[in-house]
Write a protein that holds these residues in place. Structure first.
Motif, PDB file in Angstrom:
ATOM      1  N   THR A 102       0.829  -1.208   0.000  1.00 19.87           N
ATOM      2  CA  THR A 102       0.000   0.000   0.000  1.00 19.87           C
ATOM      3  C   THR A 102       0.860   1.253   0.000  1.00 19.87           C
ATOM      4  OG1 THR A 102      -1.654  -1.236   1.275  1.00 19.87           O
ATOM      5  CG2 THR A 102      -1.901   1.154   1.163  1.00 19.87           C
ATOM      6  N   LEU A 103       1.900   1.288   0.827  1.00 14.58           N
ATOM      7  CA  LEU A 103       2.760   2.467   0.900  1.00 14.58           C
ATOM      8  C   LEU A 103       3.638   2.610  -0.345  1.00 14.58           C
ATOM      9  CD1 LEU A 103       3.828   2.471   4.651  1.00 14.58           C
ATOM     10  CD2 LEU A 103       2.100   3.866   3.517  1.00 14.58           C
ATOM     11  N   THR A 104       3.942   1.509  -1.020  1.00 16.93           N
ATOM     12  CA  THR A 104       4.667   1.606  -2.285  1.00 16.93           C
ATOM     13  C   THR A 104       3.829   2.332  -3.330  1.00 16.93           C
ATOM     14  OG1 THR A 104       5.919  -0.424  -1.850  1.00 16.93           O
ATOM     15  CG2 THR A 104       5.728   0.276  -4.145  1.00 16.93           C
ATOM     16  N   ILE A 105       2.542   2.017  -3.392  1.00 17.92           N
ATOM     17  CA  ILE A 105       1.643   2.736  -4.305  1.00 17.92           C
ATOM     18  C   ILE A 105       1.579   4.212  -3.932  1.00 17.92           C
ATOM     19  CG2 ILE A 105      -0.736   2.895  -5.114  1.00 17.92           C
ATOM     20  CD1 ILE A 105      -0.984  -0.119  -4.648  1.00 17.92           C
ATOM     21  N   VAL A 106       1.520   4.497  -2.631  1.00 20.09           N
ATOM     22  CA  VAL A 106       1.490   5.889  -2.172  1.00 20.09           C
ATOM     23  C   VAL A 106       2.775   6.616  -2.576  1.00 20.09           C
ATOM     24  CG1 VAL A 106       1.449   7.366  -0.124  1.00 20.09           C
ATOM     25  CG2 VAL A 106      -0.090   5.414  -0.273  1.00 20.09           C
ATOM     26  N   ALA A 107       3.919   5.938  -2.480  1.00 15.54           N
ATOM     27  CA  ALA A 107       5.194   6.566  -2.810  1.00 15.54           C
ATOM     28  C   ALA A 107       5.260   6.967  -4.276  1.00 15.54           C
ATOM     29  CB  ALA A 107       6.343   5.614  -2.474  1.00 15.54           C
ATOM     30  N   TRP A 108       4.875   6.062  -5.169  1.00 16.41           N
ATOM     31  CA  TRP A 108       4.931   6.402  -6.592  1.00 16.41           C
ATOM     32  C   TRP A 108       3.854   7.408  -6.965  1.00 16.41           C
ATOM     33  CZ3 TRP A 108       9.013   5.332  -9.460  1.00 16.41           C
ATOM     34  CH2 TRP A 108       9.876   4.324  -9.018  1.00 16.41           C
ATOM     35  N   ALA A 109       2.712   7.355  -6.274  1.00 10.04           N
ATOM     36  CA  ALA A 109       1.688   8.381  -6.509  1.00 10.04           C
ATOM     37  C   ALA A 109       2.177   9.748  -6.045  1.00 10.04           C
ATOM     38  CB  ALA A 109       0.395   8.002  -5.784  1.00 10.04           C
ATOM     39  N   GLN A 110       2.947   9.779  -4.958  1.00 11.62           N
ATOM     40  CA  GLN A 110       3.480  11.054  -4.479  1.00 11.62           C
ATOM     41  C   GLN A 110       4.416  11.685  -5.504  1.00 11.62           C
ATOM     42  OE1 GLN A 110       4.807  11.311  -0.377  1.00 11.62           O
ATOM     43  NE2 GLN A 110       6.587  12.502  -0.984  1.00 11.62           N
ATOM     44  N   ILE A 111       5.182  10.875  -6.207  1.00 13.38           N
ATOM     45  CA  ILE A 111       6.063  11.409  -7.252  1.00 13.38           C
ATOM     46  C   ILE A 111       5.230  12.067  -8.352  1.00 13.38           C
ATOM     47  CG2 ILE A 111       7.770  10.795  -8.998  1.00 13.38           C
ATOM     48  CD1 ILE A 111       8.734   8.595  -7.139  1.00 13.38           C
ATOM     49  N   LEU A 112       4.120  11.432  -8.727  1.00 17.92           N
ATOM     50  CA  LEU A 112       3.230  12.044  -9.729  1.00 17.92           C
ATOM     51  C   LEU A 112       2.590  13.315  -9.186  1.00 17.92           C
ATOM     52  CD1 LEU A 112       1.464   8.849 -11.157  1.00 17.92           C
ATOM     53  CD2 LEU A 112       3.371  10.136 -12.142  1.00 17.92           C
ATOM     54  N   PHE A 113       2.186  13.299  -7.914  1.00 23.26           N
ATOM     55  CA  PHE A 113       1.628  14.510  -7.304  1.00 23.26           C
ATOM     56  C   PHE A 113       2.631  15.654  -7.370  1.00 23.26           C
ATOM     57  CE2 PHE A 113      -1.056  11.670  -4.284  1.00 23.26           C
ATOM     58  CZ  PHE A 113      -1.958  11.442  -5.314  1.00 23.26           C
ATOM     59  N   TYR A 181     -10.235  -7.593   5.149  1.00 19.71           N
ATOM     60  CA  TYR A 181      -9.142  -7.878   4.227  1.00 19.71           C
ATOM     61  C   TYR A 181      -9.121  -9.366   3.904  1.00 19.71           C
ATOM     62  CZ  TYR A 181      -7.702  -3.318   5.995  1.00 19.71           C
ATOM     63  OH  TYR A 181      -7.686  -2.001   6.359  1.00 19.71           O
ATOM     64  N   ASP A 182      -8.581  -9.673   2.718  1.00 21.29           N
ATOM     65  CA  ASP A 182      -8.461 -11.057   2.292  1.00 21.29           C
ATOM     66  C   ASP A 182      -7.277 -11.697   3.000  1.00 21.29           C
ATOM     67  OD1 ASP A 182      -8.571 -13.454   1.060  1.00 21.29           O
ATOM     68  OD2 ASP A 182      -8.334 -12.712  -0.987  1.00 21.29           O
ATOM     69  N   ASN A 183      -7.535 -12.774   3.712  1.00 19.58           N
ATOM     70  CA  ASN A 183      -6.465 -13.446   4.456  1.00 19.58           C
ATOM     71  C   ASN A 183      -5.520 -14.237   3.564  1.00 19.58           C
ATOM     72  OD1 ASN A 183      -7.493 -12.515   6.940  1.00 19.58           O
ATOM     73  ND2 ASN A 183      -8.927 -14.229   7.038  1.00 19.58           N
ATOM     74  N   ASP A 184      -5.961 -14.547   2.348  1.00 19.34           N
ATOM     75  CA  ASP A 184      -5.167 -15.401   1.470  1.00 19.34           C
ATOM     76  C   ASP A 184      -4.388 -14.630   0.413  1.00 19.34           C
ATOM     77  OD1 ASP A 184      -6.200 -17.623   2.814  1.00 19.34           O
ATOM     78  OD2 ASP A 184      -7.978 -17.657   1.507  1.00 19.34           O
ATOM     79  N   SER A 185      -4.695 -13.368   0.184  1.00 21.30           N
ATOM     80  CA  SER A 185      -4.012 -12.604  -0.853  1.00 21.30           C
ATOM     81  C   SER A 185      -3.978 -11.140  -0.447  1.00 21.30           C
ATOM     82  CB  SER A 185      -4.716 -12.771  -2.204  1.00 21.30           C
ATOM     83  OG  SER A 185      -5.988 -12.145  -2.177  1.00 21.30           O
ATOM     84  N   ASP A 186      -3.320 -10.326  -1.301  1.00 20.96           N
ATOM     85  CA  ASP A 186      -3.251  -8.882  -1.064  1.00 20.96           C
ATOM     86  C   ASP A 186      -4.065  -8.126  -2.108  1.00 20.96           C
ATOM     87  OD1 ASP A 186      -1.706  -9.508  -3.196  1.00 20.96           O
ATOM     88  OD2 ASP A 186       0.085  -8.405  -2.554  1.00 20.96           O
ATOM     89  N   SER A 187      -5.162  -8.726  -2.551  1.00 22.82           N
ATOM     90  CA  SER A 187      -5.987  -8.135  -3.604  1.00 22.82           C
ATOM     91  C   SER A 187      -6.860  -7.013  -3.054  1.00 22.82           C
ATOM     92  CB  SER A 187      -6.878  -9.208  -4.249  1.00 22.82           C
ATOM     93  OG  SER A 187      -6.104 -10.256  -4.776  1.00 22.82           O
ATOM     94  N   PHE A 188      -7.131  -6.062  -3.939  1.00 24.40           N
ATOM     95  CA  PHE A 188      -8.040  -4.975  -3.573  1.00 24.40           C
ATOM     96  C   PHE A 188      -9.495  -5.424  -3.691  1.00 24.40           C
ATOM     97  CE2 PHE A 188      -4.147  -2.777  -4.729  1.00 24.40           C
ATOM     98  CZ  PHE A 188      -4.054  -1.802  -3.753  1.00 24.40           C
ATOM     99  N   LEU A 204      -9.155  -2.547   1.800  1.00 23.89           N
ATOM    100  CA  LEU A 204      -7.879  -2.032   1.315  1.00 23.89           C
ATOM    101  C   LEU A 204      -8.074  -0.869   0.347  1.00 23.89           C
ATOM    102  CD1 LEU A 204      -4.823  -2.503   1.452  1.00 23.89           C
ATOM    103  CD2 LEU A 204      -5.054  -4.111  -0.443  1.00 23.89           C
ATOM    104  N   VAL A 205      -9.173  -0.859  -0.399  1.00 27.28           N
ATOM    105  CA  VAL A 205      -9.417   0.220  -1.371  1.00 27.28           C
ATOM    106  C   VAL A 205      -9.654   1.569  -0.670  1.00 27.28           C
ATOM    107  CG1 VAL A 205     -10.925   1.027  -3.218  1.00 27.28           C
ATOM    108  CG2 VAL A 205     -10.240  -1.374  -3.129  1.00 27.28           C
TER     109      VAL A 205
END
Length: 350
Positions: A102-113, A181-188, A204-205
């Protein structure tokens, strides 16, 4: 923005960005998933220093110094974001296994911001007179909440799904929303096999959306501070980007400091209230604090809280060890006696 450097230097930045992306999903990202946060953070710092050396060599000594100062400034201002992220992660009860992604997505989104902000959007948003007061008040509330939060609560005394906004969100989606949250995966999105394999949105969404919104709003003042301090947009943006890629590792390192140093949370609260108060005061009187001065205050507050924690924890350990030695001394030993009639407790009165 794009004219602040020629095409060659933007290509160099793009090559380093691709390298950072590969490292995130290969070497350093795997270290983070394995819990080696300090090692992964050291890798990101080394990558940033390599880029700084490239800037120093190609653009000159002054550009290299400005790039390094901009990187340090961004890392310092990011402390504010990390502490707010920590509160939101606890509020959503985000599992530790999902936090790096989740924080990796936030990091790359911050670069776009930041790219959009450096193109002029930050100045337009900052011209909205109410926004600094709103952000400042929110940071002040976050600081006060950090002060009042119990050390053993871990966010369990607050359920974000019980808030009015979350209830409205749940009512709008109906059975398409799964408040967990899904216990078996990291899906949204989770496939519900019990209901004809219908896809349901996991918690997660909304957690990611709230983190992105917080990061978007908090980055406005940081970008404006860098624009005022470093007129070259290429230097300011690239230094901020190489600081942003380390957000997941910095988050876990900061949480580790909170866990191991008893007074560090009070330093966090003071930093949040400092940023909030600075926003409100600067908007009221029309005079901003110099970014390097604000950076010094933040570092000073955090270092002081760490030092106070070391002293307090050391005194507590010393007091416990002294108490233990006194209890074990020969003069305080309890004489052994053979139990008999006189050793029985008196009967409790009716």
């Amino acid at each position: 923005f794009l004219l602040s450097a020629n095409l060659f230097y933007w290509c160099v930045f793009g090559a380093f960005a691709v390298t950072a992306l590969v490292l995130r999903f290969w070497l350093l990202g795997q270290l983070t998933l394995a819990g080696h946060y300090l090692t992964a953070l050291a890798g990101w710092i080394c990558l940033a220093m390599l880029y700084m050396a490239a800037v120093w060599t190609s653009l000159g000594q002054e550009a290299g110094r400005n790039w390094l100062a901009g990187w340090v400034l961004e890392m310092t201002f990011m402390i504010e974001n990390l502490f707010v992220f920590g509160m939101l992660v606890r509020a959503f009860r985000l599992p530790e296994r999902l936090t790096p992604k989740t924080l990796t997505i936030v990091a790359w989104a911050q670069i776009l911001f930041m790219m959009v902000f450096f193109m002029g959007m930050a100045a337009w948003l900052r011209s909205l007179w109410f926004l600094p007061y709103l952000l400042g008040a929110w940071l002040m509330v976050c600081g006060i909440w950090t002060l009042l939060e119990r050390e053993d609560s871990h966010g369990e005394d607050f359920d974000i799904m019980e808030t009015p906004v979350a209830r409205k969100f749940k009512d709008c989606l109906g059975d398409r929303f799964l408040p967990g949250y899904d216990n078996d995966s990291d899906s949204f999105f989770i496939e519900d096999k019990a209901q004809d394999s219908r896809l349901k949105m996991s918690l997660l969404v909304p957690a990611l959306c709230v983190l992105l919104l917080a990061d978007f709003l908090l980055e406005i003042d940081a970008v404006l501070a860098k624009i005022s301090e470093f007129p070259n947009a290429y230097i300011a943006f690239s230094s901020s980007a190489f600081a942003a890629v380390a957000i997941p590792e910095m988050f876990f390192v900061a949480q580790g400091l909170v866990h191991h140093f008893s007074l560090f949370k009070y330093g966090i609260a003071m930093v949040l209230m400092f940023f909030g108060g600075e926003m409100i005061v600067s908007s009221t009187f029309g005079k901003d604090m110099p970014p390097l001065t604000a950076c010094g205050w933040v570092v000073g507050i955090l270092v002081l809280s760490l030092a106070a924690s070391v002293v307090r924890d050391g005194l507590s350990v010393g007091a416990r060890s002294t108490s233990g030695r006194l209890d074990d001394s020969p003069g305080n030993e309890t004489p052994s006696r053979t139990p008999g009639r006189d050793d029985r407790l008196p009967a409790r009165p009716a």
